[in-house]
Design an enzyme around this catalytic site. Structure first.
Site, PDB file in Angstrom:
ATOM      1  N   ARG A 127      71.110  41.747  42.961  1.00 35.37           N
ATOM      2  CA  ARG A 127      72.402  42.441  43.005  1.00 35.37           C
ATOM      3  C   ARG A 127      73.451  41.653  42.211  1.00 35.37           C
ATOM      4  O   ARG A 127      74.297  42.243  41.534  1.00 35.37           O
ATOM      5  CB  ARG A 127      72.833  42.652  44.456  1.00 35.37           C
ATOM      6  N   LYS A 138      79.431  43.676  43.413  1.00 35.14           N
ATOM      7  CA  LYS A 138      80.214  42.798  44.279  1.00 35.14           C
ATOM      8  C   LYS A 138      81.187  41.994  43.411  1.00 35.14           C
ATOM      9  O   LYS A 138      81.063  40.770  43.262  1.00 35.14           O
ATOM     10  CB  LYS A 138      79.262  41.899  45.070  1.00 35.14           C
ATOM     11  N   GLU A 157      82.516  53.637  52.651  1.00 33.84           N
ATOM     12  CA  GLU A 157      82.190  52.413  53.398  1.00 33.84           C
ATOM     13  C   GLU A 157      83.481  51.764  53.845  1.00 33.84           C
ATOM     14  O   GLU A 157      84.553  52.362  53.745  1.00 33.84           O
ATOM     15  CB  GLU A 157      81.324  51.489  52.551  1.00 33.84           C
TER      16      GLU A 157
HETATM   17  N1  PLP Z   1      79.837  46.761  51.474  1.00 34.26           N
HETATM   18  C1  PLP Z   1      80.714  45.850  51.047  1.00 34.26           C
HETATM   19  C2  PLP Z   1      81.947  46.320  50.368  1.00 34.26           C
HETATM   20  C3  PLP Z   1      80.473  44.479  51.258  1.00 34.26           C
HETATM   21  O1  PLP Z   1      81.339  43.559  50.851  1.00 34.26           O
HETATM   22  C4  PLP Z   1      79.290  44.090  51.919  1.00 34.26           C
HETATM   23  C5  PLP Z   1      79.000  42.679  52.129  1.00 34.26           C
HETATM   24  O2  PLP Z   1      78.233  42.073  51.443  1.00 34.26           O
HETATM   25  C6  PLP Z   1      78.403  45.087  52.346  1.00 34.26           C
HETATM   26  C7  PLP Z   1      78.710  46.411  52.109  1.00 34.26           C
HETATM   27  C8  PLP Z   1      77.147  44.724  53.041  1.00 34.26           C
HETATM   28  O3  PLP Z   1      76.181  44.274  52.149  1.00 34.26           O
HETATM   29  P1  PLP Z   1      75.030  43.292  52.606  1.00 34.26           P
HETATM   30  O4  PLP Z   1      74.330  43.962  53.742  1.00 34.26           O
HETATM   31  O5  PLP Z   1      74.168  43.152  51.424  1.00 34.26           O
HETATM   32  O6  PLP Z   1      75.683  42.026  53.034  1.00 34.26           O
HETATM   33  C1  COI Z   2      79.227  39.783  53.368  1.00 33.07           C
HETATM   34  O1  COI Z   2      78.890  40.441  54.341  1.00 33.07           O
HETATM   35  O2  COI Z   2      78.526  38.858  52.923  1.00 33.07           O
HETATM   36  C2  COI Z   2      80.468  40.055  52.684  1.00 33.07           C
HETATM   37  O3  COI Z   2      80.591  39.659  51.567  1.00 33.07           O
HETATM   38  C3  COI Z   2      81.493  40.811  53.416  1.00 33.07           C
HETATM   39  C4  COI Z   2      82.829  40.172  53.460  1.00 33.07           C
HETATM   40  C5  COI Z   2      82.862  38.781  53.986  1.00 33.07           C
HETATM   41  C6  COI Z   2      83.551  40.360  52.193  1.00 33.07           C
END
Ligand code: PLP
Ligand code: COI
Length: 341
Positions: A82, A184, A220
């Site tokens: 990612r 991200k 989201e």
């Molecule tokens: N959506 C956003 C905007 C986020 O910042 C995050 C955090 O990483 C997620 C979703 C969840 O992603 P993940 O499950 O890969 O941590």
């Molecule tokens: C995560 O879940 O790792 C995120 O980046 C979410 C938040 C701390 C921005």
């Protein structure tokens, strides 16, 4: 190895420096060797790409101590891939994915005394990130970049841990169609800061963003994807090209199907359908699964039948199964768990 003397059970989600971090620099079209350092300070040009035009991206994953006392990380290959997608979209050089995972492993190993013990509820949050460090004044990609990884021990993202939260439908948009919502990028979070402050001032824990184009579909939150449980026990999760492809959500879809025998639907979720749902949760690395008890849309309250006291029963099963896999209580699908030797 002796663990640090920290009140693990009462940690919140905040930054606490640990022993070592990883640094690699990109210059003249290539990455240097990279390695660990104790120096937590970054020195860059006053005109660095990150400072002028926010050229930066990041990742988030966690290290856990398993029931048997091993230190493990969860699906780091997906974070590496990612981040490579984020870099490509932001005209930044990709840090090779195998080296990326190795940098994370090295950093966790160097901070093993900060990995919270099993059963404390805390984890070691890992933050890999990259930014344009070289000077740019015209709008263009920087000529130099820095990739870093630090770690910090954390507790629950939302105060109260697994207690249901109340969120609001935001008047702001998070991501434009064909924009950067699916990566991200630091800029996605910069622009959400005002929205989250407004939500907090109004007593809400988070924002529910709707799709910017029609404002009719659920997207989201600022830091997590949504999962919903229908009254007939299906897991439904929004499909959209402008949300971050959460690794937690993708893992939960698999867990729901393969471990719990549930039906799973990834599809457009009209906001109008939310009031029909039985349970709602926010899922992400930081959030794990944070149950949502109430969603407020400009004064109109949607109270999920699961209530404000505890997570709904299906969310609980998903939570227990996912954390069971992460903490080594349940057998993980092949390739999900990387042991730090
Ligand atoms: N959506 C956003 C905007 C986020 O910042 C995050 C955090 O990483 C997620 C979703 C969840 O992603 P993940 O499950 O890969 O941590
Ligand atoms: C995560 O879940 O790792 C995120 O980046 C979410 C938040 C701390 C921005």
């Amino acid at each position: 190895m002796e663990k640090k003397n920290i009140d693990w059970a009462n940690l919140d989600f905040s930054y606490r420096p640990t022993n070592m971090r990883y640094v690699a620099n990109w210059k003249d079209g290539k990455w240097d060797e990279g390695g660990l350092t104790a120096d937590d300070k970054v020195v860059i040009s006053e005109c660095a790409g990150v400072l002028q035009y926010s050229q930066s991206c990041f990742e988030g994953l966690k290290a856990y101590t398993t029931e048997k006392g091993q230190i493990v990380i969860f699906r780091p290959d997906l974070n590496a891939s990612r981040m490579a997608d984020s870099c490509r979209r932001l005209e930044m050089p990709v840090f090779p994915e195998d080296k990326w995972v190795d940098a994370v492993v090295q950093t966790v190993r160097a901070n093993a005394d900060y990995v919270p013990p099993y059963g404390t509820g805390a984890t070691l949050y890992i933050r890999p990130y990259m930014f344009g460090s070289g000077p740019v004044i015209g709008v263009k990609p920087a000529s130099e970049y820095q990739f870093r990884v630090f770690t910090t021990p954390v507790g629950p993202y939302f105060k109260g841990g697994a207690k249901p939260i109340t969120i609001c439908v935001s008047d702001f948009d998070r991501a434009a169609p064909h924009g950067t919502g699916h990566i991200k990028a630091g800029l996605n979070y910069a622009m959400s800061l005002h929205a989250i402050m407004v939500a907090h001032e109004n007593g809400f824990a988070e924002n529910m963003y709707l799709d910017a184009a029609t404002r009719t579909n659920v997207e989201e939150t600022g830091g997590a994807n949504f999962i919903f449980i229908t009254k007939d026990g299906k897991l439904v999760t929004p499909k959209s090209s402008t949300i971050l492809p959460s690794i937690t959500r993708r893992s939960l879809m698999y867990v729901a199907k393969e471990y719990l025998g549930m039906e799973v639907e990834e599809r457009t979720v009209p906001f109008a359908e939310v009031s029909e749902m039985a349970e709602c949760g926010l899922c992400g690395t930081a959030a794990v699964i944070s149950p949502v008890g109430k969603i407020v849309d400009h004064g109109k309250e949607i109270c999920l039948p699961s209530g404000m006291e505890e997570m709904g029963p299906v969310t609980r099963k998903l939570y227990d199964t996912l954390t069971g896999i992460q903490m080594g209580r349940l057998e993980a699908p092949k390739g999900w768990i990387k042991v730090i030797e």
